[in-house]
Design a protein around this motif. Structure first.
Motif, PDB file in Angstrom:
ATOM      1  N   GLN A 184       0.814  -1.213   0.000  1.00  0.00           N
ATOM      2  CA  GLN A 184       0.000   0.000   0.000  1.00  0.00           C
ATOM      3  C   GLN A 184       0.850   1.267   0.000  1.00  0.00           C
ATOM      4  O   GLN A 184       0.324   2.363  -0.152  1.00  0.00           O
ATOM      5  N   ALA A 185       2.145   1.135   0.236  1.00  0.00           N
ATOM      6  CA  ALA A 185       3.006   2.310   0.347  1.00  0.00           C
ATOM      7  C   ALA A 185       3.607   2.658  -1.010  1.00  0.00           C
ATOM      8  O   ALA A 185       4.050   1.777  -1.740  1.00  0.00           O
ATOM      9  N   GLY A 222      -5.581  -4.675  -1.927  1.00  0.00           N
ATOM     10  CA  GLY A 222      -5.717  -5.754  -0.949  1.00  0.00           C
ATOM     11  C   GLY A 222      -4.370  -6.436  -0.792  1.00  0.00           C
ATOM     12  O   GLY A 222      -3.618  -6.547  -1.760  1.00  0.00           O
ATOM     13  N   ALA A 223      -4.044  -6.852   0.418  1.00  0.00           N
ATOM     14  CA  ALA A 223      -2.761  -7.524   0.645  1.00  0.00           C
ATOM     15  C   ALA A 223      -2.941  -8.630   1.669  1.00  0.00           C
ATOM     16  O   ALA A 223      -3.744  -8.505   2.596  1.00  0.00           O
ATOM     17  N   PHE A 224      -2.194  -9.697   1.472  1.00  0.00           N
ATOM     18  CA  PHE A 224      -2.256 -10.834   2.389  1.00  0.00           C
ATOM     19  C   PHE A 224      -0.845 -11.352   2.605  1.00  0.00           C
ATOM     20  O   PHE A 224      -0.040 -11.420   1.677  1.00  0.00           O
ATOM     21  N   THR A 225      -0.517 -11.729   3.841  1.00  0.00           N
ATOM     22  CA  THR A 225       0.765 -12.389   4.100  1.00  0.00           C
ATOM     23  C   THR A 225       0.587 -13.390   5.226  1.00  0.00           C
ATOM     24  O   THR A 225      -0.199 -13.159   6.153  1.00  0.00           O
ATOM     25  N   GLN A 270       0.059 -13.682  10.540  1.00  0.00           N
ATOM     26  CA  GLN A 270      -0.766 -13.579   9.334  1.00  0.00           C
ATOM     27  C   GLN A 270      -1.498 -12.239   9.351  1.00  0.00           C
ATOM     28  O   GLN A 270      -1.907 -11.775  10.419  1.00  0.00           O
ATOM     29  N   SER A 271      -1.682 -11.656   8.185  1.00  0.00           N
ATOM     30  CA  SER A 271      -2.491 -10.437   8.156  1.00  0.00           C
ATOM     31  C   SER A 271      -3.160 -10.247   6.807  1.00  0.00           C
ATOM     32  O   SER A 271      -2.688 -10.749   5.782  1.00  0.00           O
ATOM     33  N   THR A 272      -4.277  -9.551   6.833  1.00  0.00           N
ATOM     34  CA  THR A 272      -5.043  -9.213   5.634  1.00  0.00           C
ATOM     35  C   THR A 272      -5.386  -7.728   5.693  1.00  0.00           C
ATOM     36  O   THR A 272      -5.774  -7.229   6.749  1.00  0.00           O
ATOM     37  N   ASP A 273      -5.217  -7.050   4.564  1.00  0.00           N
ATOM     38  CA  ASP A 273      -5.547  -5.626   4.489  1.00  0.00           C
ATOM     39  C   ASP A 273      -6.424  -5.352   3.275  1.00  0.00           C
ATOM     40  O   ASP A 273      -6.197  -5.929   2.206  1.00  0.00           O
ATOM     41  N   SER A 331     -10.399   1.735   5.196  1.00  0.00           N
ATOM     42  CA  SER A 331      -9.578   0.531   5.184  1.00  0.00           C
ATOM     43  C   SER A 331      -9.894  -0.379   6.354  1.00  0.00           C
ATOM     44  O   SER A 331     -10.406   0.054   7.395  1.00  0.00           O
ATOM     45  N   PHE A 332      -9.582  -1.629   6.127  1.00  0.00           N
ATOM     46  CA  PHE A 332      -9.815  -2.654   7.130  1.00  0.00           C
ATOM     47  C   PHE A 332      -8.560  -3.505   7.237  1.00  0.00           C
ATOM     48  O   PHE A 332      -7.998  -3.944   6.232  1.00  0.00           O
ATOM     49  N   HIS A 333      -8.111  -3.698   8.463  1.00  0.00           N
ATOM     50  CA  HIS A 333      -6.864  -4.422   8.723  1.00  0.00           C
ATOM     51  C   HIS A 333      -7.182  -5.533   9.706  1.00  0.00           C
ATOM     52  O   HIS A 333      -7.781  -5.293  10.749  1.00  0.00           O
TER      53      HIS A 333
END
Ligand SMILES: [Cu+2]
Length: 797
Positions: A214-215, A290-293, A312-315, A334-336
């Motif tokens: 996102q950056a 959207g991002a996932f790790t 783990q995270s989802t954005d 946004s949702f994190h």
């Protein structure tokens, strides 16, 4: 059509004059010593100045070539320009590129020309927070998709930036330090938004809410920071901007674009990806990122699994942007979501962190200035407990829920106006309000230690900061410019009464509840910065700044001296026990710093930048030892307390282009090193967690879509240790990495190998391994990641 093609004037025209100091050998036709200068101010047809434009001066008969960025007044200047014929290329965000020429630079003749500049309007100028910084000490990082997929979190992307050191804190929550001052001592803003850590261990610092994907740009200002970017900061400012929106070109229908990234890293089986998509008309743009790790525990260089490093995270972020003439607005929701994140250097893990945020921006440009307004809100629900690794080391299926609810709300308004051809004035007002509740529900069957009541750690904590500033930027002449600013921040903080799990906590709770919790801090900041551009190859900047940070809610309002409760407080990753101090005063830093920049932008550009700095900090928030060993645990009970401190240091960074031509591409050598020395002055003892001497070297090569390189990171042993925190020594180490990538118009693939020799090393700022401590009673530093191979793929469509 005519309305699209505006005519503008290079106002002040282009003053093409001979330099006063040049030898006046006018009869000598070759005139190799004769130099002139090119000055100008960029304005759009309405007379508004164009700041941040790239101005390139290129000789039409030699390889002389220089680039400048127009300042807040649209002013640019090239000095010591050899006599000859030139072309000037102007590229401004929102305007079509424009080439002017031929221009004639001559010695001994003064000539003024009005050059008509035709500018086609594509998009409105979008000026982002932090970009209008003319400091040469600032480092600006343009984030590429491949950088983003090589970083575990956004803070990791700053690893190579001079002056930055990274404090390991979970896989997704690395905390950056600037000049030895980290965490909430550094002001971190994401698209103008400030978010406080809603966790007694700072498991959710500001940068954890912005995924690397996102950056788009990160600006780092260590040390002397313009007051317009200051407030609640000792170390400096890190400003992250998300990508500027794309708009359709007039008459071209809908614009659609997207980026997909995917990555896999072998050590810890870490994989993830991101998707961004934008659809736009000429005036409206709708974007999604959207991002996932997800990652498992990593292994160190000795092949040992480092427990509690999984995460783990989802954005998700949705942005709607509009531009109509001189108006620009943006709304981002946004949702994190982090379902789990282990913390090897804490007694607890993160078991849930959900944050929802809204960020609204409005900008209007005027003939000579602009107005920016932001409004933001974030709601954070954070929970800690034990994940499976910790349950395994404790061997008892332990359960200890700890909940935090944080709410950030703020606005900022800034106004900038060019008062004259040389003076720019900026003023602003901002508010940040943080509300915090932190409570630990009772654990059935565990009374009186953990029941029968709810433990109230922070009850209705409130911290409101109202900041107001004024700043003057003056471009005196082609050599000198100054930045002078002052700001006031008033910080009100308060918290309600508390209770413990049971009567065994009653004495501390009663003592805290008897105190008056309301505190008001009135802080004054000053910045005075001067820049001297000696020639096209040398610039020098120096100045003074007074900066303040008021205590956070955990420093003031945590209250229990109970061993178990106090071991839950603290963001140092050290296993020590901490409790708060209502009487804490704000920290005040007095920074003296300078930056020397030597550079050349000839056919083979090079640059050397040297920044020494010294900060005298009054009322630095350190600790007093309340008890050295509680119940044989061997870790001290510490209370936050003000003490004077001093941090000095220096950074060296630079690069040299070894070759650059069409057939062999470019080869570049770069270096970045830093040294820090922090001392608590009343006891003459070392300050806690100062990054030892370190040096990074890299060789990179680029040719025909291929890029590759090798890098080395060398870190000295950390041997100056804070006795009060029982800080542990870490030995020196050196790590090697290599990387390669291939890029076409729509695809990029990359490969990277970190810690090539699979070295075993201890992280100087990674804290202590609390899992090992819980299992064995031995306190040891956290060891770093062993060899890891990674691949990444980026597709642009
Ligand atoms: Cu937490």
């Amino acid at each position: 059509m005519q309305s699209k093609l505006w005519t503008a004037i290079l106002a002040a025209a282009c003053l093409i004059t001979s330099a006063q100091g040049a030898p006046a050998q006018q009869s000598d036709v070759s005139m190799s010593n004769a130099t002139g200068s090119v000055d100008g101010v960029l304005k759009d047809p309405s007379g508004a100045v164009i700041a941040g434009a790239r101005v390139e001066l290129r000789s039409t008969d030699t390889n002389f070539h220089q680039t400048r960025i127009s300042d807040h007044l649209g002013h640019f200047s090239f000095i010591s320009v050899p006599a000859g014929a030139y072309e000037l290329t102007i590229t401004a965000s929102g305007f079509a590129g424009q080439v002017l020429g031929p221009l004639s630079v001559a010695a001994g003749a003064e000539l003024t020309e009005d050059l008509p500049l035709k500018i086609a309007v594509e998009v409105a100028t979008v000026e982002v927070e932090g970009q209008d910084v003319s400091s040469i000490a600032a480092s600006s990082l343009k984030v590429q998709a491949s950088d983003a997929s090589q970083s575990h979190n956004s803070a990791d992307m700053l690893a190579d930036v001079p002056g930055v050191s990274l404090h390991g804190n979970g896989e997704l929550a690395t905390i950056p330090f600037l000049h030895g001052l980290g965490d909430e001592r550094t002001k971190i803003v994401v698209d103008g938004m400030t978010v406080s850590s809603a966790c007694p261990n700072h498991m959710n610092p500001t940068l954890s809410y912005v995924a690397p994907a996102q950056a788009a740009q990160v600006t780092v200002l260590a040390g002397i920071t313009p007051v317009s970017l200051g407030g609640d900061s000792l170390g400096g400012t890190i400003s992250v901007e998300t990508p500027a929106p794309a708009f359709a070109e007039p008459g071209s229908g809908l614009h659609e674009s997207g980026v997909f990234t995917g990555f896999y890293r072998s050590n810890g089986t870490n994989w993830g990806g991101s998707l961004s998509e934008a659809i736009a008309t000429e005036h409206l743009s709708l974007g999604y990122v959207g991002a996932f790790t997800t990652t498992d525990d990593y292994t160190d260089g000795a092949g040992r699994k480092i427990t509690s490093t999984y995460a783990q995270s989802t954005d998700h972020a949705l942005t709607l942007v509009g531009q109509y003439g001189r108006n620009f607005f943006a709304a981002t929701g946004s949702f994190h979501h982090v379902p789990f994140e282990g913390f090897v250097n804490a007694f607890m893990d993160l078991t849930h962190n959900n944050a929802t945020s809204l960020n609204l921006r409005y900008r209007r440009t005027f003939n000579a200035g602009s107005l920016d307004a932001h409004f933001y809100w974030q709601n954070t629900l954070h929970e800690m407990n034990f994940l499976s690794d910790k349950v395994a080391v404790d061997g008892m299926g332990a359960d200890m829920p700890m909940n935090t609810h944080g709410r950030d709300l703020g606005y900022l308004v800034r106004y900038e106006v060019g008062l004259s051809a040389r003076h720019t004035f900026r003023a602003g007002n901002e508010l940040h309000r943080f509300r915090l509740d932190d409570w630990w529900p009772p654990v059935p069957g565990m009374a009186p230690m953990m029941g029968p009541n709810t433990f109230i750690n922070i009850n209705n904590g409130r911290r409101t900061r109202l900041g107001t500033y004024a700043e003057f930027f003056t471009h005196w002449n082609s050599h000198w410019s100054t930045l002078l600013g002052a700001r006031n921040d008033t910080v009100w903080s308060n918290a309600g009464d508390v209770q413990g799990y049971s009567s065994m906590y009653a004495a501390d709770a009663a003592a805290f509840n008897a105190e008056n919790h309301s505190r008001t801090d009135v802080n004054f900041d000053l910045t005075a910065l001067a820049r001297y551009d000696a020639s096209a190859h040398a610039a020098f900047e120096f100045g003074y700044a007074r900066k303040n940070r008021s205590p956070n809610l955990y420093e003031r309002y945590t209250w229990s001296t109970n061993m178990m409760a106090a071991s839950m407080i603290g963001w140092f990753g050290d296993g020590n026990m901490y409790y708060g101090n209502v009487a804490l005063k704000p920290e005040t830093g007095n920074v003296i710093s300078g930056t020397l920049l030597l550079h050349a932008q000839a056919s083979r550009p090079w640059e050397i930048k040297l920044t020494p700095h010294l900060n005298f900090i009054q009322n630095y928030i350190d600790v007093d030892v309340a008890s050295m060993s509680m119940m044989g645990m061997g870790t001290p009970l510490l209370r936050f307390a003000n003490h004077d401190a001093r941090i000095g240091g220096g950074e060296l960074s630079g690069f040299a282009t070894l070759w650059s031509n069409d057939s062999a591409g470019t080869g570049r050598l770069s270096v970045s090193g830093a040294w820090l020395h922090g001392t608590r002055t009343d006891s003459n003892t070392p300050l806690y967690q100062m990054m030892p001497l370190n040096l990074r070297l890299a060789f990179d090569e680029e040719a025909k879509g291929f890029s590759g390189g090798v890098g080395a990171e060398m870190v000295d042993s950390k041997s100056r240790l804070d006795p009060n925190r029982m800080e542990l020594r870490t030995p020196g180490y050196a790590l090697l990495n290599l990387h390669a990538a291939y890029q076409t118009k729509h695809l990029q693939g990359g490969f990277r190998m970190d810690n090539l020799a699979d070295r075993l090393y201890e992280l100087p700022l990674g804290g202590n391994n609390i899992d090992i401590y819980s299992a064995t009673g031995m306190m040891t530093p956290v060891t770093g990641r062993g060899r890891s191979a990674s691949i990444n793929l980026t597709a642009m469509f």
